[in-house]
Motif scaffolding. Structure first.
Motif, PDB file in Angstrom:
ATOM      1  N   TYR A 285     -14.604 -39.832  48.799  1.00  0.00           N
ATOM      2  CA  TYR A 285     -15.547 -40.794  49.379  1.00  0.00           C
ATOM      3  C   TYR A 285     -16.858 -40.149  49.844  1.00  0.00           C
TER       4      TYR A 285
ATOM      5  N   SER B 155      -8.131 -44.871  54.769  1.00  0.00           N
ATOM      6  CA  SER B 155      -7.601 -45.115  53.425  1.00  0.00           C
ATOM      7  C   SER B 155      -6.161 -45.593  53.483  1.00  0.00           C
TER       8      SER B 155
ATOM      9  N   SER C 130     -18.868 -40.413  45.128  1.00  0.00           N
ATOM     10  CA  SER C 130     -18.192 -41.664  45.464  1.00  0.00           C
ATOM     11  C   SER C 130     -16.761 -41.613  44.945  1.00  0.00           C
ATOM     12  N   ALA C 131     -15.922 -42.476  45.477  1.00  0.00           N
ATOM     13  CA  ALA C 131     -14.480 -42.369  45.270  1.00  0.00           C
ATOM     14  C   ALA C 131     -14.083 -42.464  43.799  1.00  0.00           C
TER      15      ALA C 131
ATOM     16  N   GLY D  56     -16.813 -43.321  53.613  1.00  0.00           N
ATOM     17  CA  GLY D  56     -15.522 -43.976  53.510  1.00  0.00           C
ATOM     18  C   GLY D  56     -15.211 -45.011  54.566  1.00  0.00           C
TER      19      GLY D  56
ATOM     20  N   THR E 149     -13.301 -47.309  51.915  1.00  0.00           N
ATOM     21  CA  THR E 149     -11.858 -47.092  51.848  1.00  0.00           C
ATOM     22  C   THR E 149     -11.078 -48.393  51.751  1.00  0.00           C
TER      23      THR E 149
END
Length: 467
Positions: A385, A45, A368-369, A389, A393
């Motif tokens: 995530y 990320s 999910s993010a 991810g 990300t």
């Protein structure tokens, strides 16, 4: 072989991080730094955020700080499945954003293409293979679920490479396990890679563009400072106009974000390299990643040197959500995984595991993010995530930069970006709810997928727990 004996020589360390090519850590921050953008967190990320920020504006002064070493946490411990999906799979996206799903599928496909392009452009040797993924049914009720998923993908117009339903003969022609009853083959929407080498390659790419990286530099506090923000570290501080938080499973510096994420521990094993006869016995010629279709699922794939990574099944949450190094090992789960491995591949009797490990994942109630800003837009964050991810990300990095730059884009207009999931309740209710959900999912796996009243209620509320 007794599954316990197969674990006798397994090193308690992530296979990916046990690499002689692992880079030396960079020095910690001492004193005071100033920059345009401070990125907190040296996993995917944060690395994608720093890299993308410099690609968008090479003159932007960017600093990245990491509490330990780049890639040491989830980014160096995962299965290496780099998926196009931004929604934790097609089914989850369809359930939550049915109107938006075609756009989310398109953005996800573009994101995976961009990752592949970055790997090539920056010469990142991360064993990237666009091999696709097989979702396999191991229980009769899952066969109909996969067939229905293939029909829905065709109806929606999924961009996941035209996922194809495979009957028992067809799926066993791809990978031969007596437990496989059917499959759903996504041929282009997932790549396999070496996760730690991706993180190390992104670190090198960021440094090459002028990002100043400090390792062993945890962020301890965040506060306004004039027109910008100040982030304290053990030996100094950073003054920045904008801050991007990529801390995911670790407690956010923005305290109101913390209830949206719980840390869940996931575990994995790695076998010794397989010989030609062993590979022939399972027929795994096309090197796809695989995952079964249970609620408590396994994921598995081949490494570049023909080992099998076998992970998943248990998703372990502990009361209060602590994140501690001692939780990276869980012998009971590793033994369970070994037993399941030999049930899936009895042809591999006698294979030994060389590595066993675990790691923490940031999960949220929608799997999910989610995204947002704080401190008047000077701080951006992305988290939640839920195990997917590796690819998503990079998309999250673009969203964070859009938000802190105040840019209106096709990403910021998404309902997925504008709305947050429901938070987890406080303790002791979080632990009680998670335990009940986990028990209910295991019960559904044993009872032909039938979801009890608790799971049906969570479905209606859009809540869940997963890894």
């Amino acid at each position: 072989m007794d599954p316990a004996r197969s674990l006798a020589e397994a090193q308690p360390t992530p296979y990916w991080l046990d690499d002689p090519g692992k880079p030396q850590p960079l020095p910690a921050l001492t004193g005071e730094e100033r920059c345009d953008l401070l990125v907190v967190g040296g996993g995917y990320s944060g690395l994608w955020t720093a890299l993308t920020a410099k690609e968008r504006d090479p003159s932007r002064d960017v600093v990245l700080i990491e509490g330990r070493e780049v890639g040491w946490a989830a980014s160096g411990r995962n299965g290496g499945f780099c998926a196009a999906s931004l929604t934790h799979g097609f089914a989850n996206g369809l359930a939550r954003w049915p109107q938006e799903l075609p756009k989310l599928e398109e953005l996800g496909a573009r994101n995976l293409d961009a990752i592949e392009a970055a790997v090539a452009s920056y010469a990142i040797d991360c064993e990237f293979e666009r091999t696709g993924e097989l979702a396999v049914a191991t229980e009769p009720h899952q066969v109909d679920e996969l067939r229905h998923a293939a029909e829905e993908m065709r109806r929606i117009g999924s961009t996941s490479g035209g996922a194809e339903f495979l009957d028992q003969d067809a799926v066993r022609a791809e990978v031969n396990s007596p437990t496989f009853l059917a499959g759903l083959h996504d041929r282009t929407g997932v790549a396999m890679l070496h996760p730690a080498k991706l993180a190390w390659g992104l670190k090198r790419a960021c440094a090459g563009l002028g990002v100043r990286i400090y390792e062993n530099t945890p962020a301890t506090a965040l506060a306004p400072a004039g027109p910008g923000m100040a982030v304290r570290t053990p030996y100094g501080r950073v003054l920045a106009h904008r801050v991007a938080l990529g801390t995911n499973a670790f407690p956010s510096l923005v305290k109101r974000v913390r209830p949206y994420v719980v840390p869940v521990y996931d575990y994995a094993l790695m076998t010794e390299p397989l010989g030609p006869d062993q590979l022939a016995a399972i027929g795994w010629k096309n090197r796809q990643g695989l995952a079964d279709s249970a609620n408590h699922f396994h994921y598995f794939r081949l490494s570049a040197d023909d080992r099998i990574l076998w992970g998943g099944y248990d998703a372990v949450y502990r009361f209060g959500g602590p994140v501690r190094a001692e939780y990276d090992q869980r012998p009971a789960t590793h033994l369970k995984l070994a037993e399941h491995f030999f049930r899936c591949f009895p042809q591999l009797e006698g294979v030994r595991f060389t590595h066993s490990w675990g790691g923490v994942i940031d999960t949220c109630t929608r799997f999910s993010a989610f995204f947002g800003t704080a401190h008047g837009g000077r701080v951006g964050y992305a988290a939640g995530y839920t195990g997917l991810g590796v690819g998503a990300t990079r998309f999250g990095a673009e969203v964070m930069l859009d938000l802190i730059d105040g840019a209106r884009t096709e990403r910021t207009e998404l309902a997925m970006v504008r709305r947050k999931p429901l938070p987890f309740p406080p303790e002791p209710f979080a632990s009680a709810g998670i335990r009940l959900t986990d028990w209910s999912m295991a019960r559904a796996d044993r009872n032909a997928g039938r979801r009890n009243l608790w799971l049906r209620t969570l479905d209606r509320l859009g809540l869940g727990f997963d890894s």
